[in-house]
Design an enzyme around this catalytic site. Structure first.
Site, PDB file in Angstrom:
ATOM      1  N   CYS A 171     -14.203   2.247 -28.317  1.00  0.00           N
ATOM      2  CA  CYS A 171     -15.459   2.978 -28.304  1.00  0.00           C
ATOM      3  C   CYS A 171     -16.050   3.142 -27.097  1.00  0.00           C
ATOM      4  O   CYS A 171     -17.151   2.415 -26.724  1.00  0.00           O
ATOM      5  CB  CYS A 171     -16.432   2.030 -29.300  1.00  0.00           C
ATOM      6  SG  CYS A 171     -15.477   1.917 -30.933  1.00  0.00           S
ATOM      7  N   TYR A 195      -0.261  -2.218 -12.037  1.00  0.00           N
ATOM      8  CA  TYR A 195      -1.443  -2.127 -12.278  1.00  0.00           C
ATOM      9  C   TYR A 195      -1.875  -1.609 -13.829  1.00  0.00           C
ATOM     10  O   TYR A 195      -2.596  -0.918 -14.175  1.00  0.00           O
ATOM     11  CB  TYR A 195      -2.558  -1.409 -11.452  1.00  0.00           C
ATOM     12  CG  TYR A 195      -2.281  -1.930 -10.146  1.00  0.00           C
ATOM     13  CD1 TYR A 195      -2.820  -3.090  -9.735  1.00  0.00           C
ATOM     14  CD2 TYR A 195      -1.492  -1.295  -9.062  1.00  0.00           C
ATOM     15  CE1 TYR A 195      -2.298  -3.674  -8.511  1.00  0.00           C
ATOM     16  CE2 TYR A 195      -1.150  -1.677  -7.727  1.00  0.00           C
ATOM     17  CZ  TYR A 195      -1.623  -2.965  -7.546  1.00  0.00           C
ATOM     18  OH  TYR A 195      -1.364  -3.679  -6.273  1.00  0.00           O
ATOM     19  N   TYR A 215     -10.119   4.875 -12.497  1.00  0.00           N
ATOM     20  CA  TYR A 215     -10.090   5.502 -11.080  1.00  0.00           C
ATOM     21  C   TYR A 215      -9.962   6.965 -11.336  1.00  0.00           C
ATOM     22  O   TYR A 215      -9.362   7.743 -10.339  1.00  0.00           O
ATOM     23  CB  TYR A 215      -8.803   4.970 -10.427  1.00  0.00           C
ATOM     24  CG  TYR A 215      -8.446   3.533 -10.173  1.00  0.00           C
ATOM     25  CD1 TYR A 215      -9.398   2.970  -9.536  1.00  0.00           C
ATOM     26  CD2 TYR A 215      -7.351   2.878 -10.540  1.00  0.00           C
ATOM     27  CE1 TYR A 215      -8.926   1.662  -9.057  1.00  0.00           C
ATOM     28  CE2 TYR A 215      -6.910   1.626 -10.493  1.00  0.00           C
ATOM     29  CZ  TYR A 215      -8.029   0.590  -9.663  1.00  0.00           C
ATOM     30  OH  TYR A 215      -7.744  -0.400  -9.675  1.00  0.00           O
ATOM     31  N   GLY A 217       0.785  -1.414  -0.157  1.00  0.00           N
ATOM     32  CA  GLY A 217       0.012   0.122  -0.103  1.00  0.00           C
ATOM     33  C   GLY A 217       0.975   1.167  -0.032  1.00  0.00           C
ATOM     34  O   GLY A 217       0.099   2.303   0.030  1.00  0.00           O
ATOM     35  N   GLU A 269       4.324  -6.683   1.832  1.00  0.00           N
ATOM     36  CA  GLU A 269       3.766  -6.885   0.576  1.00  0.00           C
ATOM     37  C   GLU A 269       3.793  -6.028  -0.646  1.00  0.00           C
ATOM     38  O   GLU A 269       2.715  -5.434  -0.895  1.00  0.00           O
ATOM     39  CB  GLU A 269       2.177  -7.682   0.800  1.00  0.00           C
ATOM     40  CG  GLU A 269       2.308  -8.681   1.641  1.00  0.00           C
ATOM     41  CD  GLU A 269       0.792  -9.360   2.138  1.00  0.00           C
ATOM     42  OE1 GLU A 269      -0.246  -8.473   1.700  1.00  0.00           O
ATOM     43  OE2 GLU A 269       0.624 -10.287   2.858  1.00  0.00           O
ATOM     44  N   PRO A 270       4.740  -5.223  -0.668  1.00  0.00           N
ATOM     45  CA  PRO A 270       4.604  -4.063  -1.482  1.00  0.00           C
ATOM     46  C   PRO A 270       4.320  -4.529  -3.150  1.00  0.00           C
ATOM     47  O   PRO A 270       5.100  -5.505  -3.616  1.00  0.00           O
ATOM     48  CB  PRO A 270       6.008  -3.426  -1.611  1.00  0.00           C
ATOM     49  CG  PRO A 270       7.008  -4.404  -1.119  1.00  0.00           C
ATOM     50  CD  PRO A 270       6.286  -5.224  -0.237  1.00  0.00           C
ATOM     51  N   GLY A 271       3.391  -3.760  -3.748  1.00  0.00           N
ATOM     52  CA  GLY A 271       3.172  -3.997  -5.075  1.00  0.00           C
ATOM     53  C   GLY A 271       3.794  -2.877  -5.834  1.00  0.00           C
ATOM     54  O   GLY A 271       4.841  -2.587  -6.406  1.00  0.00           O
ATOM     55  N   ARG A 272       2.831  -1.686  -5.976  1.00  0.00           N
ATOM     56  CA  ARG A 272       2.861  -0.432  -6.581  1.00  0.00           C
ATOM     57  C   ARG A 272       4.209   0.302  -6.449  1.00  0.00           C
ATOM     58  O   ARG A 272       4.877   0.755  -7.289  1.00  0.00           O
ATOM     59  CB  ARG A 272       1.864   0.194  -6.203  1.00  0.00           C
ATOM     60  CG  ARG A 272       1.671   1.731  -6.842  1.00  0.00           C
ATOM     61  CD  ARG A 272       0.903   2.718  -6.345  1.00  0.00           C
ATOM     62  NE  ARG A 272      -0.495   1.901  -5.869  1.00  0.00           N
ATOM     63  CZ  ARG A 272      -1.498   1.878  -6.802  1.00  0.00           C
ATOM     64  NH1 ARG A 272      -1.356   2.405  -7.975  1.00  0.00           N
ATOM     65  NH2 ARG A 272      -2.632   1.465  -6.256  1.00  0.00           N
ATOM     66  N   ARG A 296      -6.157   2.318 -15.435  1.00  0.00           N
ATOM     67  CA  ARG A 296      -6.349   3.283 -14.454  1.00  0.00           C
ATOM     68  C   ARG A 296      -6.972   4.807 -14.673  1.00  0.00           C
ATOM     69  O   ARG A 296      -7.741   4.914 -13.799  1.00  0.00           O
ATOM     70  CB  ARG A 296      -4.813   3.399 -13.866  1.00  0.00           C
ATOM     71  CG  ARG A 296      -4.167   2.078 -13.390  1.00  0.00           C
ATOM     72  CD  ARG A 296      -3.132   2.357 -12.588  1.00  0.00           C
ATOM     73  NE  ARG A 296      -3.441   2.777 -11.216  1.00  0.00           N
ATOM     74  CZ  ARG A 296      -3.070   4.174 -11.066  1.00  0.00           C
ATOM     75  NH1 ARG A 296      -2.814   5.086 -11.718  1.00  0.00           N
ATOM     76  NH2 ARG A 296      -3.461   4.500  -9.825  1.00  0.00           N
TER      77      ARG A 296
HETATM   78  C1  LIG Z   1      -3.118  -5.433  -3.595  1.00  0.00           C
HETATM   79  C2  LIG Z   1      -2.427  -5.970  -2.516  1.00  0.00           C
HETATM   80  C3  LIG Z   1      -1.030  -5.749  -2.231  1.00  0.00           C
HETATM   81  C4  LIG Z   1      -0.035  -4.546  -2.907  1.00  0.00           C
HETATM   82  O1  LIG Z   1      -0.852  -3.429  -2.831  1.00  0.00           O
HETATM   83  P1  LIG Z   1      -0.012  -2.376  -3.380  1.00  0.00           P
HETATM   84  O2  LIG Z   1      -0.596  -1.010  -3.466  1.00  0.00           O
HETATM   85  O3  LIG Z   1       0.410  -2.358  -4.773  1.00  0.00           O
HETATM   86  O4  LIG Z   1       1.462  -2.086  -2.570  1.00  0.00           O
HETATM   87  C5  LIG Z   1      -0.709  -6.131  -0.810  1.00  0.00           C
HETATM   88  N1  LIG Z   1      -1.116  -7.007  -0.256  1.00  0.00           N
HETATM   89  C6  LIG Z   1      -2.745  -7.455  -0.601  1.00  0.00           C
HETATM   90  C7  LIG Z   1      -3.290  -8.246   0.461  1.00  0.00           C
HETATM   91  C8  LIG Z   1      -3.171  -6.756  -1.658  1.00  0.00           C
HETATM   92  O5  LIG Z   1      -4.541  -7.021  -1.922  1.00  0.00           O
END
Ligand SMILES: *Cc1c(COP(=O)(O)O)cnc(C)c1O
Length: 422
Positions: free
Chosen positions: A346, A374, A317, A240, A274-277, A313
């Site tokens: 379209c 994303y 969003y 997050g 759990e970093p993604g973004r 996105r």
């Molecule tokens: C989507 C998600 C993440 C990653 O979130 P980011 O905002 O991309 O860091 C981590 N943990 C869980 C459970 C998620 O659903």
């Protein structure tokens, strides 16, 4: 500009690699990811946590490219998955199943079975029915499932209005009191092993305080369980952490790490993140070509060959991404004019950037920046468009890591069903 992107001698580059030749060679729309930037962020995160035992489990849904997963696995990363498909990707990329955590509210029996068979590190369970289903499947397989309960810390919406998954009225996780009551029962189950606790309060958070508030609430439960004789091995604080798309000022990795360590106060548990973004967003760009410049009712439109099908996105969003030409406008060139940058799909929502001051004309190429998270993962075949190719850059080399889809790929799964039934 966010990430590794900058003009060098008038040419937009990712680090030292000019982007225009990639667009020329592989065509557009084209995703480009700078892995060196991702690796640097991975190391920065790890460094920020220092001597706190920790594991970084990259959230695969942010960008599930196999080449990217393989490189993160090589750096020692674990993975946070939300589906059986993501498990298959992690295994195909050479990821260590013991470092996989499985999140998500709706894991199917088949997904749970597959993850048990793979021997994943932890099931992040989100409900009581899921817990007992997992217990039964583990018993049937003759194994013990490592479990964490996802708690919903209900972080105060008055102070943090943008949090989307950590409030008590949404579908994610269990109330703290519910989890407190479940852990002792879970500890008695012969096929479930309570190894951790987890939470994930939302995405693109640009302030530290919600993370710290949530962690404090969860630590109170960890301490309560400890008093009752149950010691957890890890605390998973989710992902997050926000990035910079426009003028956001998210906390640095160092500040985030220091904040988490401060709240943990030397507790021995392994901190799971759990970093993604945060790892991948700024390292990616979507390259596109202007097909037409159109003037209509006093508005200027640049119609490009990328669309909501490549980058959802903005439509989903109302997200803002920087959009810049691959060739830097010459000094003293005419002032940039406002334009809506739109795709060919379209739908009126197929807008990539609204009201942008940009110098560009038909035939010019543009880069949509901060598109590494994303982006491709949400790409679709709507309007029967082929999903784009992906290029990964590493130490100055460009690798085509996914070829552009072809119409045959899309048609291959279908049948006309005009003759006798199959
Ligand atoms: C989507 C998600 C993440 C990653 O979130 P980011 O905002 O991309 O860091 C981590 N943990 C869980 C459970 C998620 O659903």
């Amino acid at each position: 500009m966010p990430g590794p992107f900058a003009y060098r001698d008038g040419a937009l580059c990712a680090g030292s690699v000019p982007l225009a030749p990639l667009a020329e060679r592989y065509g557009t729309p084209l995703y480009v990811y700078d892995f060196d930037g991702i690796a640097a962020r991975y190391h920065a995160f790890s460094q920020a946590l220092g001597d706190q035992p920790h594991r970084i489990c990259y959230a695969v849904k942010a960008n599930s490219s196999l080449a990217l997963l393989a490189r993160l696995a090589r750096l020692g990363a674990g993975f946070d998955i939300v589906s059986g498909g993501e498990l298959a990707r992690v295994l195909a990329a050479g990821g260590d199943p013991a470092k996989v955590v499985f999140s998500g509210v709706g894991k199917s029996a088949q997904e749970l079975k597959d993850a048990l068979a793979a021997g994943i590190g932890c099931f992040n369970v989100e409900s009581e029915p899921e817990l007992w289903r997992l217990g039964e499947l583990a018993a049937a397989a003759g194994v013990v499932a490592p479990v964490s309960l996802r708690v919903n810390p209900d972080v105060d919406p008055e102070t943090h209005p943008y949090i989307s998954t950590g409030l008590k009225d949404n579908k994610f996780g269990l109330a703290v009191e519910r989890a407190a009551a479940l852990y002792p029962r879970l500890a008695e189950h012969p096929h479930l092993d309570p190894v951790g606790i987890d939470f994930h309060i939302g995405s693109q958070l640009t302030s530290l305080s919600p993370f710290i508030d949530a962690l404090r609430r969860v630590l109170a439960l960890v301490d309560q369980l400890e008093e009752g004789g149950l010691t957890l091995k890890h605390i998973d604080v989710g992902g997050g952490l926000g990035v910079r798309y426009d003028d956001e000022a998210p906390p640095s990795a160092a500040a985030y790490g220091a904040g988490l360590k401060g709240a943990l106060q030397g507790r021995p548990q392994t901190l799971v993140l759990e970093p993604g973004r945060w790892l991948v967003a700024e390292a990616g760009a979507l390259l596109t070509t202007v097909e037409y410049e159109k003037h209509h009712e006093g508005r200027r439109f640049l119609i490009v060959d990328a669309a909501m099908t490549e980058l959802l996105r903005p439509a989903l969003y109302n997200a803002w991404h920087p959009i810049v030409p691959l060739v830097e406008p010459a000094a003293g060139a005419a002032a940039p004019q406002a334009a809506d940058i739109v795709g060919p799909v379209c739908e009126s929502s197929d807008v990539l950037g609204r009201d942008r001051a940009i110098t560009a004309a038909a035939g010019d190429r543009l880069a949509i920046l901060a598109a590494g998270a994303y982006g491709f993962g949400m790409a679709s075949n709507y309007n029967t468009r082929n999903r784009p190719a992906e290029v990964l850059l590493e130490q100055g080399e460009a690798y085509l890591v996914r070829r552009r889809e072809r119409y045959e790929d899309q048609l291959a799964l279908e049948t006309l069903a005009l003759g006798e039934s199959a």
